[in-house]
Motif scaffolding. Structure first.
Motif, PDB file in Angstrom:
ATOM      1  N   ASP A 299       0.710  -1.054   0.243  1.00  0.00           N
ATOM      2  CA  ASP A 299       0.056  -0.017   0.062  1.00  0.00           C
ATOM      3  C   ASP A 299       0.890   1.352   0.068  1.00  0.00           C
ATOM      4  OD1 ASP A 299      -2.820   0.833   0.060  1.00  0.00           O
ATOM      5  OD2 ASP A 299      -2.576   1.450   1.887  1.00  0.00           O
ATOM      6  N   GLU A 300       2.000   1.247   0.633  1.00  0.00           N
ATOM      7  CA  GLU A 300       2.903   2.659   0.707  1.00  0.00           C
ATOM      8  C   GLU A 300       4.455   1.781   0.994  1.00  0.00           C
ATOM      9  OE1 GLU A 300       0.121   5.747   3.020  1.00  0.00           O
ATOM     10  OE2 GLU A 300       1.276   4.448   4.250  1.00  0.00           O
ATOM     11  N   ARG A 340       4.868   3.983  -4.168  1.00  0.00           N
ATOM     12  CA  ARG A 340       3.664   4.156  -4.023  1.00  0.00           C
ATOM     13  C   ARG A 340       3.104   4.532  -2.511  1.00  0.00           C
ATOM     14  NH1 ARG A 340      -0.968   1.172  -6.128  1.00  0.00           N
ATOM     15  NH2 ARG A 340      -2.728   0.644  -4.428  1.00  0.00           N
ATOM     16  N   ASN A 341       2.097   5.305  -2.774  1.00  0.00           N
ATOM     17  CA  ASN A 341       1.463   6.073  -1.320  1.00  0.00           C
ATOM     18  C   ASN A 341      -0.106   6.048  -1.653  1.00  0.00           C
ATOM     19  OD1 ASN A 341       1.919   8.421  -3.198  1.00  0.00           O
ATOM     20  ND2 ASN A 341       1.382   9.554  -1.354  1.00  0.00           N
ATOM     21  N   ARG A 342      -0.726   6.490  -0.550  1.00  0.00           N
ATOM     22  CA  ARG A 342      -2.112   6.689  -0.426  1.00  0.00           C
ATOM     23  C   ARG A 342      -2.227   8.020  -0.101  1.00  0.00           C
ATOM     24  NH1 ARG A 342      -6.525   3.259   3.182  1.00  0.00           N
ATOM     25  NH2 ARG A 342      -5.649   1.633   1.629  1.00  0.00           N
ATOM     26  N   HIS A 348      -4.930   6.341  -4.922  1.00  0.00           N
ATOM     27  CA  HIS A 348      -3.469   5.730  -4.434  1.00  0.00           C
ATOM     28  C   HIS A 348      -2.571   6.590  -5.640  1.00  0.00           C
ATOM     29  CE1 HIS A 348      -4.817   2.835  -1.793  1.00  0.00           C
ATOM     30  NE2 HIS A 348      -3.828   2.529  -1.663  1.00  0.00           N
ATOM     31  N   HIS A 349      -1.431   6.694  -5.398  1.00  0.00           N
ATOM     32  CA  HIS A 349      -0.167   7.206  -6.275  1.00  0.00           C
ATOM     33  C   HIS A 349       0.818   6.493  -6.853  1.00  0.00           C
ATOM     34  CE1 HIS A 349       2.650  10.730  -7.259  1.00  0.00           C
ATOM     35  NE2 HIS A 349       2.060  10.072  -8.426  1.00  0.00           N
ATOM     36  N   ASP A 350       1.006   6.130  -7.775  1.00  0.00           N
ATOM     37  CA  ASP A 350       2.310   5.161  -8.137  1.00  0.00           C
ATOM     38  C   ASP A 350       3.273   5.992  -9.195  1.00  0.00           C
ATOM     39  OD1 ASP A 350       1.740   2.150  -7.245  1.00  0.00           O
ATOM     40  OD2 ASP A 350      -0.091   3.295  -7.626  1.00  0.00           O
ATOM     41  N   SER A 380      -4.902   5.945  -9.262  1.00  0.00           N
ATOM     42  CA  SER A 380      -5.891   4.787  -9.160  1.00  0.00           C
ATOM     43  C   SER A 380      -6.697   5.218  -8.244  1.00  0.00           C
ATOM     44  CB  SER A 380      -5.032   3.567  -8.979  1.00  0.00           C
ATOM     45  OG  SER A 380      -4.132   3.171  -9.600  1.00  0.00           O
ATOM     46  N   TYR A 381      -8.028   5.227  -8.728  1.00  0.00           N
ATOM     47  CA  TYR A 381      -9.093   5.515  -7.762  1.00  0.00           C
ATOM     48  C   TYR A 381     -10.145   4.389  -7.711  1.00  0.00           C
ATOM     49  CZ  TYR A 381     -12.857   8.149  -5.527  1.00  0.00           C
ATOM     50  OH  TYR A 381     -13.977   8.450  -4.649  1.00  0.00           O
TER      51      TYR A 381
END
Length: 424
Positions: A299-300, A340-342, A348-350, A380-381
């Motif tokens: 996830d992160e 990757r972070n939320r 989310h952002h990659d 990503s949503y």
């Protein structure tokens, strides 16, 4: 609260709740005073009260008898008499404390029960108990255990090579079964994608199969794309299609920050009568991932990876309008950074940065510089009910394609993708 209740019951009804004749407790000696006064690590919370009559035994048999002359929540003081084997009295020994309240005690010892010893001896509270237990652990580790544990039968292991030790640590059949149980399928489609190269428009679709595991993970991807390409010189349009397949296996966290992986891929693309590539195969047997930062697993995170791959590449000869195929084989070094972070609960952002450098093993058809760079930025949503929406902005630099077909090295790609994910 329980300790307070036990203390109150001890003050108002010691004879009612004292040790029964059948009670047997494990105990250790915490301190030794003059005149055979011992401090044991049992107290009111073990239903021990003043005037209790006990005997101490060990694995060597009967040691001594005693009467409780002072008690606190976690410790008790005892007047010891009739010591049969003084040499067996030690702070490093585990004893059995057995109640003998039904037995008559000598008159001299019985007199101890008539004296109030609450003002005598140093108070032995919880802080002292913890300190003493820590010292006991140190003594046990230093004196009671074998000096060389590896030579004892209990710890003997057959001698193994470094490779055998690595295999034992890396492959756990039970964990493999557990990790493979959590398998997911991801079906996706992109209705539209824009590229600056050839003013290219594309739609693609595909499927991913992957698992979410603690130690062992894998991922299989397949993508098919249909494209429309416009020649910037002749303004002539071409249809194009491509296919891409890849697989990856990870063995996660051999230690706190290192994982290993293997991967393989194959892709093909045809624009008009030209293949670039006709076929491109990459096989990497062993790569390493460094986990630089991790918030929540999957996830992160921030990872750095490197893998050398066997690179088999063939393409249409530009001098023959695609009528002949040239090929080459070599080694490609792939370096990758993934972040990757939320941002929000469902967003989310990659960031995925890839740099690969090709090295020829011998002189072959392709003589030009060949480095390939990609930087992908994806949002990503989670739309709900297992549906997701992805927006991806990607920069690509392909030196080989630019040199062979006289086009720009740079390409910007924007795409919108929708996917549906479910577990097996």
């Amino acid at each position: 609260m329980v300790k307070v209740l036990v203390l109150l019951l001890g003050l108002y009804g010691q004879s009612l709740f004292a040790l029964e004749s059948s009670d047997v407790l494990d105990t250790r000696i915490l301190k030794v005073y003059d005149k055979n006064i011992l401090v044991l690590n049992r107290g009111l919370e073990d239903a021990i009260f003043t005037k209790d009559h006990i005997k101490l035994t060990s694995s060597n048999g009967f040691i001594a008898r005693g009467i409780c002359i002072k008690t606190s929540m976690m410790t008790s003081h005892w007047k010891i008499y009739r010591v049969t084997r003084p040499q067996l009295v030690s702070k490093d020994t585990l004893y059995k404390l057995r109640s003998i309240n039904q037995s008559e005690m000598p008159r001299v010892v019985k007199e101890f029960s008539e004296v109030d010893f609450s003002q005598y001896f140093n108070d032995y509270g919880d802080k002292d108990l913890k300190k003493e237990l820590k010292l006991q652990e140190t003594r046990i580790a230093k004196y009671d255990l074998p000096t060389d544990i590896e030579k004892t039968n209990a710890f003997k292991e057959p001698k193994k090579s470094k490779f055998e030790k690595f295999l034992t640590k890396a492959f756990d059949p039970d964990q493999i079964d557990k990790d493979l149980e959590k398998t997911y399928i991801n079906i996706f489609a992109s209705p539209l994608s824009w590229q600056t190269r050839y003013n290219q428009k594309e739609n693609h679709y595909g499927v991913s199969i992957f698992n979410v595991g603690k130690k062992y993970t894998y991922e299989l991807n397949a993508i098919e794309a249909q494209k429309e390409v416009l020649d910037p010189v002749t303004a002539e349009g071409y249809s194009a299609k491509s296919s891409f397949y890849e697989g990856r296996v990870n063995i996660n966290k051999l230690n706190s920050f290192i994982s290993i992986f293997s991967e393989a891929s194959q892709n093909r693309e045809k624009i008009g009568n030209t293949y670039y590539p006709y076929i491109h195969q990459q096989v990497g047997l062993l790569g390493i991932t460094l986990h630089l930062w991790e918030g929540k697993p999957n996830d992160e995170y921030l990872n750095f990876s490197y893998i050398p791959v066997f690179d088999n590449f063939s393409y249409s000869n530009p001098d023959t309008s695609g009528e002949s195929i040239l090929d080459r084989e070599g080694i490609r070094h792939i370096v990758r950074i993934k972040y990757r972070n939320r941002i929000f609960k469902n967003l989310h952002h990659d960031i995925d940065i890839l740099y690969s450098k090709y090295n020829m093993v011998e002189e072959q058809d392709i003589e030009v510089e060949d480095t390939h760079t990609k930087v992908a930025n994806t949002f990503s949503y989670h739309l709900g009910n297992n549906f997701y929406g992805d927006y991806k902005f990607e920069y690509e630099k392909d030196e080989l394609r630019a040199e062979l077909y006289d086009i720009s090295t740079d390409n910007l790609i924007q795409s919108l993708r929708f996917r549906y994910e479910f577990s097996l």
